[in-house]
Write an enzyme that holds these catalytic residues in place. Sequence first.
Site, mmCIF file in Angstrom:
data_model
loop_
_atom_site.group_PDB
_atom_site.id
_atom_site.type_symbol
_atom_site.label_atom_id
_atom_site.label_comp_id
_atom_site.label_asym_id
_atom_site.label_seq_id
_atom_site.Cartn_x
_atom_site.Cartn_y
_atom_site.Cartn_z
ATOM 1 N N TRP A 62 44.280 29.162 27.070
ATOM 2 C CA TRP A 62 45.503 28.915 26.298
ATOM 3 C C TRP A 62 46.694 29.716 26.806
ATOM 4 O O TRP A 62 47.823 29.497 26.380
ATOM 5 C CB TRP A 62 45.262 29.203 24.814
ATOM 6 C CG TRP A 62 44.576 30.505 24.530
ATOM 7 C CD1 TRP A 62 45.167 31.731 24.402
ATOM 8 C CD2 TRP A 62 43.171 30.708 24.353
ATOM 9 N NE1 TRP A 62 44.222 32.686 24.151
ATOM 10 C CE2 TRP A 62 42.982 32.095 24.110
ATOM 11 C CE3 TRP A 62 42.070 29.870 24.356
ATOM 12 C CZ2 TRP A 62 41.723 32.642 23.874
ATOM 13 C CZ3 TRP A 62 40.825 30.413 24.125
ATOM 14 C CH2 TRP A 62 40.653 31.784 23.890
ATOM 15 N N GLU A 103 45.231 30.008 18.235
ATOM 16 C CA GLU A 103 45.339 31.069 17.232
ATOM 17 C C GLU A 103 44.535 30.737 15.971
ATOM 18 O O GLU A 103 43.942 31.634 15.370
ATOM 19 C CB GLU A 103 46.811 31.323 16.874
ATOM 20 C CG GLU A 103 47.639 31.937 17.991
ATOM 21 C CD GLU A 103 47.138 33.314 18.407
ATOM 22 O OE1 GLU A 103 46.417 33.967 17.627
ATOM 23 O OE2 GLU A 103 47.455 33.736 19.536
ATOM 24 N N CYS A 140 44.552 53.650 28.041
ATOM 25 C CA CYS A 140 45.562 53.043 27.175
ATOM 26 C C CYS A 140 46.980 53.332 27.682
ATOM 27 O O CYS A 140 47.321 54.482 27.961
ATOM 28 C CB CYS A 140 45.413 53.581 25.747
ATOM 29 S SG CYS A 140 46.628 52.902 24.594
#
Length: 357
Positions: free
Chosen positions: A28, A41, A204
């Site tokens: 997607w 979604e 991160c």
Amino acid sequence: MSEKLLLRREIFKNILPWFYKRKRDLPWRRNPTPYSVWISEIMLQQTAVKAVVPYYLRWMKRFPSLSSLARSRERDILTLWEGLGYYSRARSVLKASRIIQKKYKGRIPDEYSTLSSLPGIGPYTASAILSIAYGEPCPVIDANVKRVIQRFLGFRSRDRKGEKSIRGFLEQVIPVKEPGSFNEALMELGQTVCLVESPLCHHCPLKKGCVCLRKNLQQVIPGRREKLVIKKKTTLLIFLHRKKIFLMPKEKGLFKGLWLIPGLPRNGNGSRGIESYIRREMGEAFSLSTRLPEQVHHYTKYQERLYPLVYYIKKPKQNPSGRWIPLKNQRRYPLPSVYRRILNDLCAFLDLYHGRK
């Protein structure tokens, strides 16, 4: 604007380069149209990314456009959705597609209030469509994004006030350019790095400003919520007659639109209670053929253990609560995934049985 917020904005700029370098190749993401974003979604709600991919690909092959979806039957939609669970999502997608086709000439609206008024499209899905497909700076807040922001800010509150604070913060840091990629990056970060348990903090892109990392609170924030699990036990009664199986349509409630195998609670009545039920509903002439493997069904707050018994009905009496369906056609009827597994076991047993004869 405060110096603290400016610093946090600078830190959040790191998330887009990180995303472009490490993002997963998901179908997607290759051509994010309003239709493809909407379907993906909705499927991703309550469902892991890996599990959604084959469903999404099959869906887009069967319904490549909103107009093809709007023309479809509910049974076709539910059959294709089978195994994803939360079937109300599929019914809402069909209802919304028909409204969009009729009222908006097949174009998915690009206004938040209009989008969020459609069946099954809440604040999260509306924001995803607007940001990813239309380029509007609307924060998308799911469980992954909440966890990332809570840890980054060292924020413990999980009530409405806390959620309002998270949204307010994101509205301040979301970029005007590429807001969709920003939202996807935050979701990706929560799914692959800022994990519920054992987060990979040193990978991160937001680690420089993360309060949880600095204070070593990753296992404390956001904290766990205990889930209430109600356990049930049910005997499923699989009725066969001349290569046909008896299935019952569910017309309302949790499994609305699906077909079910008749069942009785295992409440201690034993074989007498089962035989009484069969005589009342199916007729006098019947025989127990086999017991199929037990199955466990998890849905909403329930854990249901299923005990399937197969009965041959020799002379079935009329029963308006269900329908006799040729066993070879049973895949045309949408079932909860656990029932599909049971029917697969049934077909395997019948193949083996007839192979031995």
